[in-house]
Design a protein around this motif. Structure first.
Motif, PDB file in Angstrom:
ATOM      1  N   GLN A 197       2.806  10.974   9.450  1.00  0.00           N
ATOM      2  CA  GLN A 197       1.555  10.797  10.173  1.00  0.00           C
ATOM      3  C   GLN A 197       1.122   9.336  10.149  1.00  0.00           C
ATOM      4  OE1 GLN A 197      -0.318  13.220  11.926  1.00  0.00           O
ATOM      5  NE2 GLN A 197      -1.321  11.342  12.641  1.00  0.00           N
ATOM      6  N   ASP A 198       1.397   8.632   9.057  1.00  0.00           N
ATOM      7  CA  ASP A 198       1.015   7.221   8.994  1.00  0.00           C
ATOM      8  C   ASP A 198       1.799   6.391  10.001  1.00  0.00           C
ATOM      9  OD1 ASP A 198       3.053   8.112   7.149  1.00  0.00           O
ATOM     10  OD2 ASP A 198       3.169   6.070   6.379  1.00  0.00           O
ATOM     11  N   TRP A 199       3.033   6.764  10.283  1.00  0.00           N
ATOM     12  CA  TRP A 199       3.794   6.070  11.318  1.00  0.00           C
ATOM     13  C   TRP A 199       3.201   6.363  12.705  1.00  0.00           C
ATOM     14  CZ3 TRP A 199       9.796   5.571  10.732  1.00  0.00           C
ATOM     15  CH2 TRP A 199      10.110   4.984   9.484  1.00  0.00           C
ATOM     16  N   LEU A 200       2.831   7.635  12.920  1.00  0.00           N
ATOM     17  CA  LEU A 200       2.188   7.986  14.191  1.00  0.00           C
ATOM     18  C   LEU A 200       0.907   7.183  14.400  1.00  0.00           C
ATOM     19  CD1 LEU A 200       2.570  11.885  14.252  1.00  0.00           C
ATOM     20  CD2 LEU A 200       3.626  10.275  15.850  1.00  0.00           C
ATOM     21  N   ASP A 201       0.109   7.095  13.339  1.00  0.00           N
ATOM     22  CA  ASP A 201      -1.140   6.335  13.436  1.00  0.00           C
ATOM     23  C   ASP A 201      -0.864   4.861  13.737  1.00  0.00           C
ATOM     24  OD1 ASP A 201      -2.455   8.676  12.837  1.00  0.00           O
ATOM     25  OD2 ASP A 201      -2.757   8.188  10.716  1.00  0.00           O
TER      26      ASP A 201
ATOM     27  N   LYS B 167       8.123  14.338  -3.406  1.00  0.00           N
ATOM     28  CA  LYS B 167       7.631  13.597  -4.574  1.00  0.00           C
ATOM     29  C   LYS B 167       8.279  12.219  -4.638  1.00  0.00           C
ATOM     30  CE  LYS B 167       7.077  13.821  -9.572  1.00  0.00           C
ATOM     31  NZ  LYS B 167       7.295  14.618 -10.806  1.00  0.00           N
ATOM     32  N   ASP B 168       9.587  12.164  -4.396  1.00  0.00           N
ATOM     33  CA  ASP B 168      10.278  10.869  -4.403  1.00  0.00           C
ATOM     34  C   ASP B 168       9.713   9.937  -3.330  1.00  0.00           C
ATOM     35  OD1 ASP B 168      11.862  11.658  -6.482  1.00  0.00           O
ATOM     36  OD2 ASP B 168      13.644  12.047  -5.269  1.00  0.00           O
TER      37      ASP B 168
ATOM     38  N   VAL C 276       6.660   5.392  -1.871  1.00  0.00           N
ATOM     39  CA  VAL C 276       5.754   4.890  -0.833  1.00  0.00           C
ATOM     40  C   VAL C 276       4.416   5.617  -0.986  1.00  0.00           C
ATOM     41  CG1 VAL C 276       5.541   4.366   1.630  1.00  0.00           C
ATOM     42  CG2 VAL C 276       7.810   4.764   0.648  1.00  0.00           C
ATOM     43  N   PRO C 277       3.560   5.181  -1.894  1.00  0.00           N
ATOM     44  CA  PRO C 277       2.314   5.903  -2.185  1.00  0.00           C
ATOM     45  C   PRO C 277       1.430   6.130  -0.973  1.00  0.00           C
ATOM     46  CG  PRO C 277       2.742   4.252  -3.856  1.00  0.00           C
ATOM     47  CD  PRO C 277       3.735   4.011  -2.770  1.00  0.00           C
ATOM     48  N   ASP C 278       1.502   5.244   0.020  1.00  0.00           N
ATOM     49  CA  ASP C 278       0.640   5.377   1.202  1.00  0.00           C
ATOM     50  C   ASP C 278       1.255   6.260   2.287  1.00  0.00           C
ATOM     51  OD1 ASP C 278      -1.261   3.725   0.050  1.00  0.00           O
ATOM     52  OD2 ASP C 278      -0.387   1.905   0.902  1.00  0.00           O
ATOM     53  N   ALA C 279       2.461   6.793   2.049  1.00  0.00           N
ATOM     54  CA  ALA C 279       3.098   7.645   3.052  1.00  0.00           C
ATOM     55  C   ALA C 279       2.282   8.919   3.263  1.00  0.00           C
ATOM     56  CB  ALA C 279       4.514   8.004   2.611  1.00  0.00           C
TER      57      ALA C 279
END
Length: 522
Positions: A184-188, A309-310, A315-318
């Motif tokens: 979703q972060d990539w979509l945004d 989890k990995d 990538v904590p912001d993923a």
């Protein structure tokens, strides 16, 4: 004269069996030197013995032991009073490994698979035996379970009208199988919405590639099956087309699935090496290291949780979120979902002690499954009413997750919200559980096309599949990777020609008669 399926089976696997035997001492059972099935009426200490296959998924850490010997195998023996021998087979090579064991008289007493068709082949080959009388004579718990769930009986009964396997009903967490995930972060970042159609999916993937040039937009081990599911054309499934039984690999819709696979490859939207990524390590690495935007895998499971989890650790912001099925020219269909039975457990014809086998399965279905799925109370979970709550996800994944393989029968009822209630309280576990619950609802939102409740089992199609499945994989690989000379139209024509050469038209007639004879029971 056409060879029987049993003759074909022995011919195909004897060379492999010979190689296996050459590595064993004395030509007998690898563990105890006995020949044939490892079960005996009793051993020196008076214990009953039974052996059972299980899937090796590589989940047992070295300090836990091995799939054959660990804390849970010891617990099973103590609690059931039965000396159980676990026989691991690699998950991705389970059927071929079992076939070699069978051909060399090394197979365990109890053989299980998720695939009813495979059990059907063993029935046709005379490898497994009817169990109706055993259940009637020796069982209490499973017999009661079957009486309470009579819809299972048709799935467990084969062409001679006899039962050849036991199984329990799938919880919805096991009915749901394939799923898609998207960042979703990539979509945004690129200002786009979740795709709802196939064209939109391709547009999103292209935008990912342009914005993240080092990425591989679409990865995952189930891509080909997902393309087929989106087009309602699983290559190994029979469909009813205007009342006629047709094999999925021969349909125009399967051509559309291959065309999609080739289009995504030609556009550079998938990993160029995915045909050779047999253990899925490359796909998983791309997803968990921020190098992929769409993951085609499963709706959830212990392995999915580990991959998520990995990703979130790296990538904590993923923001991975589940992606619903997209509409194609063939309509909107759910991704692959399993049939009602969970695991088919069959009885080796050479089994020496069916009574002990039944007693073991009774113990599993009555009480053993719960601990094997959840671990030890106060150590791995706490319980409030009917709610089981994990105490530490990492501890569970290391010490209990692999034990799930031993719970071949289980009485589980799960709702999506249960996943959240059962998860550990730490922030990451709750986030993963919330994602899994959402993904479960997403995976079940659209119905998977299953025209008949279970696939027909007869020698003709079993013999065809042994050759056709390999031919389809090779044809797909050629079509997808070898340039514009090879089109989806070429691929489907080649598959249809091979289908005809192998006797497909006759198989269709037999399948049609099977459908007419059985449809009243569906």
């Amino acid at each position: 004269m056409k060879p029987t399926s049993k003759g074909r089976f022995l011919f195909v696997f004897m060379l492999a069996a010979a190689m296996m035997l050459s590595a064993c001492t004395g030509g007998g059972n690898e563990a105890d030197g006995s020949k044939g099935s490892s079960s005996e009426k009793g051993n020196a200490s008076g214990n009953k013995k039974v052996s059972i296959s299980m899937f090796d998924r590589g989940q047992v850490s070295s300090d836990e032991g091995t799939y054959e010997e660990n804390r849970w195998v010891k617990w099973i023996r103590e609690q059931s009073g039965i000396d159980v021998k676990m026989v691991p087979v690699p998950r991705n090579e389970a059927q071929s490994t079992l076939n070699v064991m069978i051909a060399s008289n090394q197979a365990p007493d109890l053989i299980w698979e998720f695939d009813r068709t495979y059990i059907g082949r063993l029935v046709s080959q005379g490898v497994v035996q009817p169990i109706d009388e055993y259940i009637e004579q020796y069982s209490t718990s499973y017999k009661k379970y079957l009486e309470e769930n009579p819809e299972l009986k048709a799935h467990l009964t084969f062409d001679d009208g006899k039962m050849y396997a036991v199984a329990t009903k799938r919880p919805i967490t096991a009915v749901a199988n394939h799923g898609m995930w998207i960042r979703q972060d990539w979509l945004d970042e690129i200002g786009m919405e979740k795709p709802k159609t196939l064209d939109e999916l391709i547009q999103v993937a292209q935008a990912f590639k342009e914005h993240y040039p080092d990425s591989t937009p679409i990865v995952g081990p189930t891509t080909a099956d997902i393309y087929a599911g989106l087009n309602a054309a699983m290559s190994t499934q029979w469909y009813l087309e205007d009342g006629q039984m047709k094999y999925g690999a021969t349909l125009d819709r399967f051509r559309d699935a291959i065309a999609l696979e080739k289009q995504l490859f030609d556009l550079g939207l998938v990993d160029k090496e995915y045909f050779t990524d047999s253990n899925n390590q490359r796909a998983n690495q791309l997803w968990t290291t921020d190098k992929a935007g769409i993951w085609m895998f499963q709706w959830g499971s212990g392995q999915v949780d580990l991959m998520m989890k990995d990703l979130l650790t790296n990538v904590p912001d993923a923001e991975p979120v589940p992606l619903e099925s997209v509409e194609t020219v063939n309509g909107k269909h759910g991704l692959y979902q399993e049939a009602i039975p969970h695991i088919y457990v069959a009885f080796n014809k050479d089994m020496k002690d069916p009574e002990t086998a039944v007693k073991y399965l009774d113990w599993i279905v009555d009480q053993g499954w719960f601990t094997l799925m959840n671990g030890e109370e106060g150590v791995h979970y706490t319980k409030s009413g009917d709610t089981v709550k994990r105490m530490d996800t990492d501890k569970y994944n290391k010490e209990v997750l692999y034990a799930n393989e031993y719970a071949v029968l289980k009485q589980m009822e799960v709702k999506p919200e249960d996943l959240i209630e059962q998860a550990a309280d730490d922030e990451l576990s709750q986030r993963l559980a919330t994602l899994s619950a959402e993904a479960l609802e997403t995976a079940l939102k659209n119905e998977f096309r299953r025209d008949i409740p279970y696939q027909p089992n007869f020698d003709e199609i079993n013999e065809i599949r042994s050759t056709l499945d390999t031919f389809i994989r090779e044809t797909r690989a050629t079509t997808v990777t070898q340039g514009e000379k090879y089109t989806a139209d070429w691929a489907i024509e080649e598959i249809r020609k091979e289908w005809t050469r192998l006797g497909g038209p006759e198989a269709e007639k037999i399948a049609q008669q099977w459908y007419e004879d059985n449809k009243a029971n569906f």
